[in-house]
Write an enzyme that holds these catalytic residues in place. Structure first.
Site, mmCIF file in Angstrom:
data_model
loop_
_atom_site.group_PDB
_atom_site.id
_atom_site.type_symbol
_atom_site.label_atom_id
_atom_site.label_comp_id
_atom_site.label_asym_id
_atom_site.label_seq_id
_atom_site.Cartn_x
_atom_site.Cartn_y
_atom_site.Cartn_z
ATOM 1 N N LYS A 128 -6.985 0.308 -8.528
ATOM 2 C CA LYS A 128 -5.765 1.013 -8.868
ATOM 3 C C LYS A 128 -5.367 1.041 -10.241
ATOM 4 O O LYS A 128 -4.629 0.312 -10.589
ATOM 5 C CB LYS A 128 -4.798 0.323 -7.768
ATOM 6 C CG LYS A 128 -3.428 1.544 -7.682
ATOM 7 C CD LYS A 128 -2.608 1.043 -6.560
ATOM 8 C CE LYS A 128 -1.346 1.802 -6.545
ATOM 9 N NZ LYS A 128 -1.441 3.238 -6.396
HETATM 10 C C1 LIG Z 1 -4.791 7.400 -4.830
HETATM 11 C C2 LIG Z 1 -4.064 6.740 -3.995
HETATM 12 N N1 LIG Z 1 -4.617 7.010 -2.537
HETATM 13 C C3 LIG Z 1 -4.042 6.258 -1.583
HETATM 14 C C4 LIG Z 1 -2.892 5.339 -1.727
HETATM 15 C C5 LIG Z 1 -2.120 4.684 -0.541
HETATM 16 O O1 LIG Z 1 -2.255 3.362 -0.758
HETATM 17 P P1 LIG Z 1 -1.373 2.134 -0.315
HETATM 18 O O2 LIG Z 1 -1.200 2.446 1.258
HETATM 19 O O3 LIG Z 1 -1.991 0.984 -0.442
HETATM 20 O O4 LIG Z 1 0.072 2.513 -0.926
HETATM 21 C C6 LIG Z 1 -2.207 5.362 -2.866
HETATM 22 C C7 LIG Z 1 -1.057 4.788 -3.345
HETATM 23 O O5 LIG Z 1 -1.036 3.586 -3.617
HETATM 24 C C8 LIG Z 1 -2.796 6.075 -4.103
HETATM 25 O O6 LIG Z 1 -2.374 6.249 -5.423
#
Ligand SMILES: Cc1ncc(COP(=O)(O)O)c(C=O)c1O
Length: 306
Positions: A159
């Protein structure tokens, strides 16, 4: 929506005033996006504030940094504890939590190794991500003309700040075209995810979501939904989803720490199912919001009370 200031930000182990959290414009991160971050939520419950899946977020934070060989000078326990204390210090009941680590100021070549690794934790009050009515009414979205990041270019399982330049292209296009969000396809033309959300599709009572190989972030809400849905007796299938299956779905929804569970009522102006939140989406929302609000038993031990 502008950020609602809190009092203090945790900066490399100390608290500083919100307005003092500044960096030099020649920091490595400003030029090359050398940053890893998390987005998580603290919910208000009758037993006080509770952070949702804190340890899982902290673990992903460290894993994201590992891929970029960014050594975080704190342990996972120290970061989790610092998150708890930052919420206490700011006396918040419900908050969005943003831990981040970046390469700071030293040299400005691409080589990041001389630039210091700096860690911050910010928390603030934040409402629904895709608008007030989104959770009950659903949102209108489009398939983006931009693909999600290709394998072995930027690692999507990290991330990292830089990935969100791709997300911004998806989001900007969707908004300028009058949609709440975009859905990106992967480089093979299969459904990937939204600019900041994973995607779920329901057809004939079965629940589908793209696999990790379709350039998606390994969402913690995605895992939450897969766990809840299986326990509710649904088949959950991770498989490639062709674009046109979006239009034929009975229900679609986004998942994410920010978006929570947001129904999608149309894609490319094609009505999905009845064009409103579907029954399985609603059932999953009830379970999810029941747990995070402390009203339903937290049998998975997902909440960390503050
Ligand atoms: C690109 C992306 N996909 C999916 C998610 C969903 O991830 P999470 O459920 O861990 O927040 C996020 C958010 O963080 C994201 O930025």
């Amino acid at each position: 929506m502008a950020i609602k200031k809190a009092d203090k930000i945790w900066a490399n182990g100390k608290y500083i005033n919100w307005d003092d959290a500044k960096i030099h414009v020649l920091s490595h991160v400003v030029h090359y996006g050398t940053c890893i971050f998390e987005g998580e939520r603290c919910y208000k419950t009758k037993d006080g504030p509770a952070i949702f899946r804190l340890q899982d977020h902290t673990k992903r934070f460290f894993n994201s940094a590992k891929i970029y060989r960014m050594e975080i000078p704190f342990s996972q326990e120290e970061i989790s504890q610092a998150i708890i204390e930052t919420i206490r210090t700011n006396r918040l009941q419900a908050a969005y939590i943003r831990p981040f680590v970046f390469r700071g100021y030293d040299s400005l070549g691409v080589n990041p190794f001389n630039c210091p690794v700096e860690v911050y934790i910010a928390v603030w009050e934040w409402g629904t991500y895709l608008g007030e009515d989104a959770l009950s009414q659903g949102v209108d979205v489009k398939v983006s003309s931009w693909n999600r990041i290709a394998p072995n270019t930027l690692p999507v399982l990290s991330k990292a700040g830089a990935n969100y330049m791709n997300s911004q292209l998806i989001k900007i296009e969707a908004m300028l075209d009058g949609y709440a969000e975009g859905i990106a396809l992967d480089v093979n033309g299969f459904v990937s995810e939204g600019s900041g959300e994973n995607l779920f599709l329901i057809r004939n009572q079965k629940i589908y979501t793209p696999p990790l190989s379709a350039s998606v972030l390994e969402g913690i809400t995605r895992d939450t939904i897969m766990t809840l849905a299986k326990d509710m007796g649904y088949s959950v299938i991770e498989d490639n989803i062709p674009r046109e299956l979006l239009y034929l779905a009975d229900e679609l929804f986004f998942s994410g720490s920010a978006a929570e569970i947001t129904p999608i009522r149309s894609v490319d102006k094609i009505k999905i199912g009845a064009g409103k939140r579907g029954p399985i989406t609603e059932e999953l929302q009830k379970e999810f919001f029941g747990i995070v609000s402390g009203k339903k038993k937290d049998k998975y031990e997902w909440l960390t009370y503050i």
